[in-house]
Design a protein around this motif. Sequence first.
Motif, PDB file in Angstrom:
ATOM      1  N   LEU A 291       5.986   3.972   5.392  1.00 43.30           N
ATOM      2  CA  LEU A 291       4.933   2.964   5.319  1.00 43.30           C
ATOM      3  C   LEU A 291       5.338   1.811   4.406  1.00 43.30           C
ATOM      4  O   LEU A 291       5.166   0.638   4.749  1.00 43.30           O
TER       5      LEU A 291
ATOM      6  N   ASN B  98       0.195   4.486   0.315  1.00 39.51           N
ATOM      7  CA  ASN B  98      -0.135   5.500   1.318  1.00 39.51           C
ATOM      8  C   ASN B  98      -1.457   5.130   1.963  1.00 39.51           C
ATOM      9  O   ASN B  98      -2.212   4.298   1.448  1.00 39.51           O
TER      10      ASN B  98
ATOM     11  N   THR C 178       1.219   9.128  -4.727  1.00 33.38           N
ATOM     12  CA  THR C 178       1.704   9.532  -3.410  1.00 33.38           C
ATOM     13  C   THR C 178       2.413   8.351  -2.767  1.00 33.38           C
ATOM     14  O   THR C 178       1.830   7.267  -2.650  1.00 33.38           O
ATOM     15  N   TRP C 179       3.647   8.558  -2.342  1.00 28.71           N
ATOM     16  CA  TRP C 179       4.507   7.472  -1.871  1.00 28.71           C
ATOM     17  C   TRP C 179       4.960   7.789  -0.449  1.00 28.71           C
ATOM     18  O   TRP C 179       5.700   8.733  -0.219  1.00 28.71           O
ATOM     19  N   ASP C 180       4.488   6.966   0.507  1.00 27.52           N
ATOM     20  CA  ASP C 180       4.893   7.111   1.898  1.00 27.52           C
ATOM     21  C   ASP C 180       6.065   6.159   2.138  1.00 27.52           C
ATOM     22  O   ASP C 180       5.879   4.947   2.270  1.00 27.52           O
ATOM     23  N   GLU C 181       7.258   6.713   2.175  1.00 29.32           N
ATOM     24  CA  GLU C 181       8.464   5.881   2.241  1.00 29.32           C
ATOM     25  C   GLU C 181       8.505   5.019   3.497  1.00 29.32           C
ATOM     26  O   GLU C 181       8.830   3.825   3.434  1.00 29.32           O
TER      27      GLU C 181
ATOM     28  N   ARG D 230      -3.853   7.378   2.658  1.00 29.14           N
ATOM     29  CA  ARG D 230      -4.878   8.342   2.284  1.00 29.14           C
ATOM     30  C   ARG D 230      -5.568   8.013   0.972  1.00 29.14           C
ATOM     31  O   ARG D 230      -6.423   8.763   0.510  1.00 29.14           O
TER      32      ARG D 230
ATOM     33  N   LYS E  90       0.857  -1.185   0.000  1.00 27.05           N
ATOM     34  CA  LYS E  90       0.000   0.000   0.000  1.00 27.05           C
ATOM     35  C   LYS E  90       0.897   1.241   0.000  1.00 27.05           C
ATOM     36  O   LYS E  90       1.665   1.446   0.935  1.00 27.05           O
TER      37      LYS E  90
END
Length: 389
Positions: free
Chosen positions: A252, A240, A247-250, A242, A238
Amino acid sequence: AKYMYGALFTWLVDRINAVIAGRDGRNSIGVLDIFGFENFKINSFEQFNINFTNEKLQQFFNQRIFKQEQAEYSNEGISWANIVFKDNQDCVDLIEKPLGVISLLDEECRFPKGSDASLLDKLHSQHARHAHYEAPRISRTSFVIKHYAGPVTYEIAGFLAKNKDTTQQELLELLQGSNDQFVAEVFAAPPDEDVAPAKAGTIRKKGAGTVAVKFKEQLVSLVDTLAATEPHYVRCIKPNLRKLPSTWDEELVTNQLKYAGMMETVRIRQLGYPFRWPFQAFFQRYRSLAVIGHVGNDYRRCCQCLLEALKLGADQWQLGKTKVFMKDSQRIVLEEMRNVALRGKAVLIQSAWRAHYYRKLFLYKRRLIIRSQAKFRAYDQQIRFATIR
């Protein structure tokens, strides 16, 4: 409600298995959907079971990957003694072996005066020196298990209540005696299980054990089934929380890769030779990097001569029976050398084509000029001849 949900879920799974089993009962495709490792601010019995499942399946995954690596190296005659496999068997034993967490939990549920506090005391007393167990110094209501993905603190409150598998006798008799055939079928007692009184007003299945015990038995059965089949893995990441595109949440993503065991898989591959190509394919791809003598159609010999001519480190590659095994760092070097060589050849081809094209253009224009000059001279001579005459 929990018992009714469990009975309905079991009935549904049995029906699906009966439909997809095939005539011989062996042909089937199973999909196992696991959410993954869980570590919240407050972790309880549910997170314990989920993380135990992931711990067990991770062990199976690691062993399978390692065995695949070992089998391929052995078949190809490749030395792999320096590959160290990180096994999480100790953590699995802490949970499922006799006197482990599940065993002590099941035992405490059978005592009339058993409590969460007494269970915690037994866990601390039995596993205080275990490498994967920790008793927090500050909290007196929790214990820590050091899973493969990281340590998790479990709150002991509610463990016994959630683990007891008891059902009201009157409710069970009501459901089993229903006039609705579907309800009676769903809640009918299995033919191989009797019931015995657990305490006033409740029943417990003989031999079924508590929730954790049944969960462990089902998990063992699942792993046995996986071992007898040909599993394929799809790792879903996944990006992110949201649900936003691009959109890349490093942090996470990194945690998901860690919890899914991908880091260990990559480590196992890096310790060995992750780059593997058949001799013919390897030679045809990198033959432009060096000039070697004629060795016929012996592609193994061709690859050996090519690698020796490139002067790569002797510990960075090995030749198997059918493939070239190489470290990924050397593969990157080869690709860069190949790109440089191809770029040079492309420039050479372009320069030769441009020379050919412009020479043809020059010769064409020269012919036109010579022809124009000839016509002009002829015309000039005609005029001069007419004047003289």
